[in-house]
Write an enzyme that holds these catalytic residues in place. Sequence first.
Site, mmCIF file in Angstrom:
data_model
loop_
_atom_site.group_PDB
_atom_site.id
_atom_site.type_symbol
_atom_site.label_atom_id
_atom_site.label_comp_id
_atom_site.label_asym_id
_atom_site.label_seq_id
_atom_site.Cartn_x
_atom_site.Cartn_y
_atom_site.Cartn_z
ATOM 1 N N ALA A 150 30.516 -23.464 36.888
ATOM 2 C CA ALA A 150 30.933 -24.865 36.789
ATOM 3 C C ALA A 150 31.774 -25.139 35.544
ATOM 4 O O ALA A 150 32.614 -26.040 35.538
ATOM 5 C CB ALA A 150 29.705 -25.767 36.795
ATOM 6 N N ALA B 187 26.709 -25.833 41.515
ATOM 7 C CA ALA B 187 25.319 -26.226 41.256
ATOM 8 C C ALA B 187 24.930 -25.781 39.855
ATOM 9 O O ALA B 187 25.055 -24.600 39.514
ATOM 10 C CB ALA B 187 24.387 -25.588 42.279
ATOM 11 N N VAL B 188 24.526 -26.742 39.040
ATOM 12 C CA VAL B 188 23.986 -26.407 37.726
ATOM 13 C C VAL B 188 22.497 -26.743 37.783
ATOM 14 O O VAL B 188 22.119 -27.897 38.002
ATOM 15 C CB VAL B 188 24.687 -27.188 36.594
ATOM 16 C CG1 VAL B 188 24.312 -26.584 35.246
ATOM 17 C CG2 VAL B 188 26.197 -27.154 36.750
ATOM 18 N N ILE B 189 21.688 -25.714 37.621
ATOM 19 C CA ILE B 189 20.234 -25.888 37.744
ATOM 20 C C ILE B 189 19.617 -25.623 36.373
ATOM 21 O O ILE B 189 19.871 -24.588 35.749
ATOM 22 C CB ILE B 189 19.671 -24.931 38.817
ATOM 23 C CG1 ILE B 189 20.341 -25.238 40.167
ATOM 24 C CG2 ILE B 189 18.154 -25.073 38.925
ATOM 25 C CD1 ILE B 189 20.078 -24.218 41.253
ATOM 26 N N HIS C 178 21.821 -24.382 27.722
ATOM 27 C CA HIS C 178 23.079 -24.098 28.400
ATOM 28 C C HIS C 178 23.362 -25.125 29.500
ATOM 29 O O HIS C 178 24.498 -25.544 29.683
ATOM 30 C CB HIS C 178 22.986 -22.694 29.018
ATOM 31 C CG HIS C 178 24.294 -22.001 29.162
ATOM 32 N ND1 HIS C 178 25.127 -21.766 28.106
ATOM 33 C CD2 HIS C 178 24.916 -21.471 30.237
ATOM 34 C CE1 HIS C 178 26.196 -21.137 28.531
ATOM 35 N NE2 HIS C 178 26.098 -20.951 29.826
HETATM 36 N N1 INI Z 1 27.315 -22.123 35.860
HETATM 37 C C1 INI Z 1 26.981 -22.816 36.953
HETATM 38 O O1 INI Z 1 27.842 -23.095 37.805
HETATM 39 N N2 INI Z 1 25.691 -23.235 37.125
HETATM 40 C C2 INI Z 1 24.702 -22.976 36.212
HETATM 41 O O2 INI Z 1 23.539 -23.379 36.452
HETATM 42 C C3 INI Z 1 25.044 -22.249 35.046
HETATM 43 N N3 INI Z 1 24.033 -21.966 34.059
HETATM 44 O O3 INI Z 1 22.902 -22.444 34.170
HETATM 45 O O4 INI Z 1 24.281 -21.259 33.078
HETATM 46 C C4 INI Z 1 26.387 -21.809 34.894
HETATM 47 N N4 INI Z 1 26.761 -21.109 33.800
HETATM 48 C C5 INI Z 1 28.002 -20.353 33.770
HETATM 49 C C6 INI Z 1 29.159 -21.162 33.254
HETATM 50 O O5 INI Z 1 29.539 -22.142 34.201
HETATM 51 C C7 INI Z 1 30.382 -20.273 32.982
HETATM 52 O O6 INI Z 1 30.852 -19.681 34.184
HETATM 53 C C8 INI Z 1 30.093 -19.162 31.977
HETATM 54 O O7 INI Z 1 29.492 -19.700 30.810
HETATM 55 C C9 INI Z 1 31.397 -18.425 31.589
HETATM 56 O O8 INI Z 1 32.349 -19.323 31.025
#
Ligand code: INI
Length: 157
Positions: free
Chosen positions: A59, A83-85, A91
């Site tokens: 995301a 989806a961000v859970i 984070h």
């Molecule tokens: N990305 C998501 O889409 N959902 C999540 O729940 C999530 N968590 O929890 O860490 C998540 N992290 C990755 C982030 O979006 C980046 O792709 C990553 O940090 C690289 O830039």
Amino acid sequence: MLHMKTVEGRLDAKGLRIALVCSRFNDFIVDRLVGGAVDYLLRHGIEREGIAIIKIPGAFEFPVVTSKLARKKEYDGIVCLGAVIRGATPHFDFVASEATKGIAQVSLESGIPIGFGLLTTDTLEQAIERAGSKAGNKGVEAAAAVVETIRVLEQIN
Ligand code: INI
């Protein structure tokens, strides 16, 4: 009753070009959102060639990718599906808030409607509920909102 001018968007996707930007993170959930959005658009008249699917890592990457797509002016609208859970780390808050702020900023700066199909939930169960079970499908809602907004903006032009 006084006559009032009313502007309303038709839910007609015929002839539209829509980009679905889909995160791979939590793809078990996101695939359901994508399925719902594609099904909605096809049932509302879009041609298959009118849909582009763009996969991104997570995301956090929504803002930069939607920004580039919006500047190309090849799409009438964009739908973000992810989806961000919430986990045990902070984070969650950073990813969810940066994605949300960035998507809103790109939509305002470009004038292109961007559907917010990003689930932000405390638990996996809540995400499942919003991805095609008891609380509906957020991907469908986001696709519907984009079609309606495109049609409203056409009339305001
Ligand atoms: N990305 C998501 O889409 N959902 C999540 O729940 C999530 N968590 O929890 O860490 C998540 N992290 C990755 C982030 O979006 C980046 O792709 C990553 O940090 C690289 O830039």
